[in-house]
Scaffold this motif. Structure first.
Motif, PDB file in Angstrom:
ATOM      1  N   MET A 110       0.835  -1.193   0.000  1.00 56.52           N
ATOM      2  CA  MET A 110       0.000   0.000   0.000  1.00 56.52           C
ATOM      3  C   MET A 110       0.874   1.249   0.000  1.00 56.52           C
ATOM      4  O   MET A 110       1.981   1.259   0.536  1.00 56.52           O
ATOM      5  N   ASN A 111       0.364   2.320  -0.636  1.00 55.12           N
ATOM      6  CA  ASN A 111       1.127   3.563  -0.692  1.00 55.12           C
ATOM      7  C   ASN A 111       0.521   4.661   0.173  1.00 55.12           C
ATOM      8  O   ASN A 111       0.974   5.804   0.149  1.00 55.12           O
ATOM      9  N   GLU A 112      -0.535   4.314   0.931  1.00 53.95           N
ATOM     10  CA  GLU A 112      -1.111   5.285   1.850  1.00 53.95           C
ATOM     11  C   GLU A 112      -1.768   4.565   3.019  1.00 53.95           C
ATOM     12  O   GLU A 112      -2.218   3.425   2.899  1.00 53.95           O
ATOM     13  N   LEU A 113      -1.796   5.251   4.150  1.00 55.36           N
ATOM     14  CA  LEU A 113      -2.449   4.734   5.354  1.00 55.36           C
ATOM     15  C   LEU A 113      -3.502   5.749   5.771  1.00 55.36           C
ATOM     16  O   LEU A 113      -3.202   6.927   5.976  1.00 55.36           O
ATOM     17  N   ARG A 114      -4.727   5.285   5.910  1.00 58.74           N
ATOM     18  CA  ARG A 114      -5.834   6.188   6.206  1.00 58.74           C
ATOM     19  C   ARG A 114      -5.978   6.416   7.712  1.00 58.74           C
ATOM     20  O   ARG A 114      -5.979   5.476   8.495  1.00 58.74           O
ATOM     21  N   ILE A 115      -6.106   7.689   8.073  1.00 58.99           N
ATOM     22  CA  ILE A 115      -6.307   8.111   9.457  1.00 58.99           C
ATOM     23  C   ILE A 115      -7.618   8.887   9.523  1.00 58.99           C
ATOM     24  O   ILE A 115      -7.816   9.848   8.771  1.00 58.99           O
ATOM     25  N   HIS A 116      -8.511   8.472  10.408  1.00 60.61           N
ATOM     26  CA  HIS A 116      -9.772   9.206  10.556  1.00 60.61           C
ATOM     27  C   HIS A 116      -9.472  10.549  11.215  1.00 60.61           C
ATOM     28  O   HIS A 116      -8.892  10.609  12.302  1.00 60.61           O
ATOM     29  N   THR A 117      -9.880  11.635  10.567  1.00 62.61           N
ATOM     30  CA  THR A 117      -9.513  12.984  11.001  1.00 62.61           C
ATOM     31  C   THR A 117     -10.750  13.844  11.221  1.00 62.61           C
ATOM     32  O   THR A 117     -11.676  13.826  10.413  1.00 62.61           O
ATOM     33  N   GLN A 118     -10.757  14.576  12.321  1.00 58.54           N
ATOM     34  CA  GLN A 118     -11.824  15.528  12.621  1.00 58.54           C
ATOM     35  C   GLN A 118     -11.196  16.872  12.981  1.00 58.54           C
ATOM     36  O   GLN A 118     -10.143  16.922  13.623  1.00 58.54           O
ATOM     37  N   ILE A 119     -11.855  17.952  12.580  1.00 64.86           N
ATOM     38  CA  ILE A 119     -11.384  19.304  12.893  1.00 64.86           C
ATOM     39  C   ILE A 119     -12.537  20.094  13.492  1.00 64.86           C
ATOM     40  O   ILE A 119     -13.677  20.002  13.032  1.00 64.86           O
ATOM     41  N   HIS A 120     -12.240  20.873  14.512  1.00 61.61           N
ATOM     42  CA  HIS A 120     -13.243  21.754  15.110  1.00 61.61           C
ATOM     43  C   HIS A 120     -12.519  22.933  15.740  1.00 61.61           C
ATOM     44  O   HIS A 120     -11.297  22.906  15.914  1.00 61.61           O
ATOM     45  N   SER A 121     -13.274  23.958  16.073  1.00 56.84           N
ATOM     46  CA  SER A 121     -12.708  25.072  16.831  1.00 56.84           C
ATOM     47  C   SER A 121     -12.983  24.823  18.309  1.00 56.84           C
ATOM     48  O   SER A 121     -14.031  24.287  18.677  1.00 56.84           O
ATOM     49  N   ARG A 122     -12.033  25.205  19.148  1.00 54.28           N
ATOM     50  CA  ARG A 122     -12.193  24.998  20.585  1.00 54.28           C
ATOM     51  C   ARG A 122     -13.420  25.743  21.105  1.00 54.28           C
ATOM     52  O   ARG A 122     -14.180  25.235  21.920  1.00 54.28           O
ATOM     53  N   TYR A 123     -13.600  26.964  20.631  1.00 59.29           N
ATOM     54  CA  TYR A 123     -14.795  27.749  20.930  1.00 59.29           C
ATOM     55  C   TYR A 123     -15.374  28.259  19.618  1.00 59.29           C
ATOM     56  O   TYR A 123     -14.668  28.344  18.610  1.00 59.29           O
ATOM     57  N   LEU A 124     -16.640  28.612  19.634  1.00 59.17           N
ATOM     58  CA  LEU A 124     -17.280  29.124  18.427  1.00 59.17           C
ATOM     59  C   LEU A 124     -16.987  30.604  18.222  1.00 59.17           C
ATOM     60  O   LEU A 124     -17.412  31.189  17.233  1.00 59.17           O
ATOM     61  N   ILE A 125     -16.243  31.194  19.169  1.00 57.10           N
ATOM     62  CA  ILE A 125     -15.830  32.594  19.078  1.00 57.10           C
ATOM     63  C   ILE A 125     -14.314  32.674  19.242  1.00 57.10           C
ATOM     64  O   ILE A 125     -13.745  32.047  20.140  1.00 57.10           O
ATOM     65  N   PHE A 126     -13.666  33.437  18.360  1.00 56.78           N
ATOM     66  CA  PHE A 126     -12.249  33.762  18.529  1.00 56.78           C
ATOM     67  C   PHE A 126     -12.165  35.147  19.145  1.00 56.78           C
ATOM     68  O   PHE A 126     -12.563  36.139  18.533  1.00 56.78           O
ATOM     69  N   ASP A 127     -11.677  35.220  20.382  1.00 57.32           N
ATOM     70  CA  ASP A 127     -11.554  36.478  21.110  1.00 57.32           C
ATOM     71  C   ASP A 127     -10.259  37.160  20.686  1.00 57.32           C
ATOM     72  O   ASP A 127      -9.166  36.759  21.093  1.00 57.32           O
ATOM     73  N   ALA A 128     -10.383  38.204  19.857  1.00 56.73           N
ATOM     74  CA  ALA A 128      -9.198  38.877  19.317  1.00 56.73           C
ATOM     75  C   ALA A 128      -8.399  39.601  20.389  1.00 56.73           C
ATOM     76  O   ALA A 128      -7.241  39.961  20.156  1.00 56.73           O
ATOM     77  N   SER A 129      -8.988  39.809  21.565  1.00 59.55           N
ATOM     78  CA  SER A 129      -8.246  40.449  22.651  1.00 59.55           C
ATOM     79  C   SER A 129      -7.287  39.476  23.326  1.00 59.55           C
ATOM     80  O   SER A 129      -6.386  39.891  24.056  1.00 59.55           O
ATOM     81  N   GLY A 130      -7.508  38.179  23.117  1.00 61.92           N
ATOM     82  CA  GLY A 130      -6.636  37.168  23.703  1.00 61.92           C
ATOM     83  C   GLY A 130      -7.006  36.756  25.106  1.00 61.92           C
ATOM     84  O   GLY A 130      -6.345  35.893  25.695  1.00 61.92           O
ATOM     85  N   HIS A 131      -8.055  37.334  25.655  1.00 63.54           N
ATOM     86  CA  HIS A 131      -8.452  36.987  27.022  1.00 63.54           C
ATOM     87  C   HIS A 131      -8.913  35.531  27.111  1.00 63.54           C
ATOM     88  O   HIS A 131      -8.645  34.847  28.098  1.00 63.54           O
ATOM     89  N   LEU A 132      -9.616  35.065  26.085  1.00 72.57           N
ATOM     90  CA  LEU A 132     -10.043  33.665  26.023  1.00 72.57           C
ATOM     91  C   LEU A 132      -9.149  32.933  25.028  1.00 72.57           C
ATOM     92  O   LEU A 132      -9.239  33.154  23.822  1.00 72.57           O
TER      93      LEU A 132
END
Length: 407
Positions: A2-24
């Motif tokens: 085989m020339n590839e190995l399949r890895i089940h991958t999931q992506i999400h954001s930790r929170y649904l808001i990115f706080d541009a101030s950096g507090h969160l």
């Protein structure tokens, strides 16, 4: 071969808001699970993070990931984001990630994800691309995970302490097991609202509210007529009043894993400052066996529940709100007889489980309500949770079916 190995991958954001101030702090969450039928090697799989999809700025600059922003004129349409500022980004996310083998795995594959969180630095080059008020989604560009080096290994790195490589890289490519891997979708906010500091204290009452009956050596029997009470005080140590929701569906920012909220992040149990007389709010309390450390009461995990709910958008009832004024404690007397009834003889600790609450600045009262519920415009405000927690731990001893709180 085989020339590839399949890895089940999931992506999400930790929170649904990115706080541009950096507090969160904000992260892009990746989940990897080895579940391919052809993956039969019993050894862990060690992969290098640098230059892969986990190295997010590099992955965006080199076409492993894509970034899109929502079209403000058409919510169903996403527009490619100009990533020109990332052209000079080099692979630099240090470290390795180890994925356990699926061989002899006993848990469900959904519980076998290896999680990696990429911290999105508010001072980094990627953050300069993101604009407050806009909604973005980050996706895999293809099945290619961009892993430059990997090997089957029990080690946690590719080099020994002296810098000498300890493994040759496998020639097989690591790819996602399907054409998509969900996405990390989030809205950018210039800043977030934060609750005041809340102090919660607990103590045993020396008598029940309705009598002078002493609780010391009170018999732990529902038929005895005696009860065990806690006094809980909650004080707002901030400078302004806040209104807190104590029951019903709680709506605030919660942390996510690769494909669902973290355990107990979604928790609609009644909060300990709830004033309803119909049921003592004991779901925030735990009883711990002091000798073994085992939680013997209140250990039930609430779980995440359904990801969507018919009640999720329901506006809270005004009667389920409590106003916390600065410096003025709210005191609740809670009958915990049902929590301690029937305990075996021994020594126990009662402690409070941390729980978050939806809240609003100021006083939300009946005069502002709509049909007895919080106005719709207030329900659209996204907040971090107001946390109720206590460092107090109350000791009690049970002997011959009787409880002694005088320890």
């Amino acid at each position: 071969m085989m020339n590839e190995l399949r890895i089940h991958t999931q992506i999400h954001s930790r929170y649904l808001i990115f706080d541009a101030s950096g507090h969160l702090p904000f992260h892009i969450v990746f989940g990897f699970c080895r579940r391919s039928p052809t993956d039969t090697d019993p050894r862990p799989l060690l992969l290098k993070i640098a230059g892969s999809v986990l190295d997010v700025p590099y992955a965006l600059a080199h076409g492993l990931l894509t970034l899109h922003e929502r079209n403000p004129e058409d919510a169903e349409q996403w527009i490619d984001v100009d990533l020109g500022r990332l052209n000079e980004v080099a692979a630099k996310e240090a470290g390795c990630l180890s994925l356990p083998s699926p061989v002899n795995r006993t848990e469900h594959w959904r519980d076998a994800f290896t999680v990696y969180q990429y911290h999105l630095d508010v001072n980094g080059v990627l953050a300069t691309i993101l604009e407050p008020g806009k909604k973005y989604t980050l996706r895999l560009a293809s099945r290619d995970l961009g892993v430059k080096r990997w090997a089957y290994s029990d080690q946690m790195q590719f080099v020994e302490n002296d810098g000498i490589p300890n493994h040759d890289s496998e020639a097989v490519n690591l790819v996602n097991s399907k054409s998509t891997a969900s996405n990390a979708t989030f809205t950018v906010a210039k800043s977030l609202s934060w609750p005041p500091r809340i102090e919660t204290r607990m103590r045993f009452r020396t008598s029940s509210p309705s009598s002078d009956f002493a609780l010391t050596n009170a018999e732990l029997s529902s038929g005895s007529g005696s009860s065990t009470f806690l006094e809980v005080s909650v004080t707002n140590n901030g400078s302004d009043s806040v209104t807190v929701q104590t029951r019903g569906h709680q709506c605030f920012l919660i942390p996510w894993g690769p494909f669902q909220p973290e355990p107990d992040a979604v928790d609609d149990r009644v909060r300990i400052i709830d004033a309803s007389p119909s049921r003592p709010p004991t779901s925030s309390l735990q009883v711990v066996n002091s000798a073994t450390g085992e939680v013997v009461r209140g250990s039930e995990q609430h779980g995440t529940g359904a990801l969507t709910s018919s009640t999720a958008g329901r506006r809270p009832k005004v009667e389920d709100l409590v106003i916390l004024s600065p410096g003025a404690p709210i005191i609740r007397e809670i009958d915990i007889s049902s929590l301690v009834d029937g305990l075996e003889d021994g020594q126990y600790t009662i402690r409070m489980r941390s729980s978050g609450c939806r809240w609003w600045h100021g006083e939300v009262g009946k005069e502002e309500s709509e049909e007895g519920r919080v106005p719709a415009h207030l329900c659209r405000i996204i907040v971090t949770p107001l946390t109720l927690e206590s460092q107090d731990k109350l000791e009690l001893r049970v002997a011959d079916g009787k409880v002694d709180q005088s320890m």
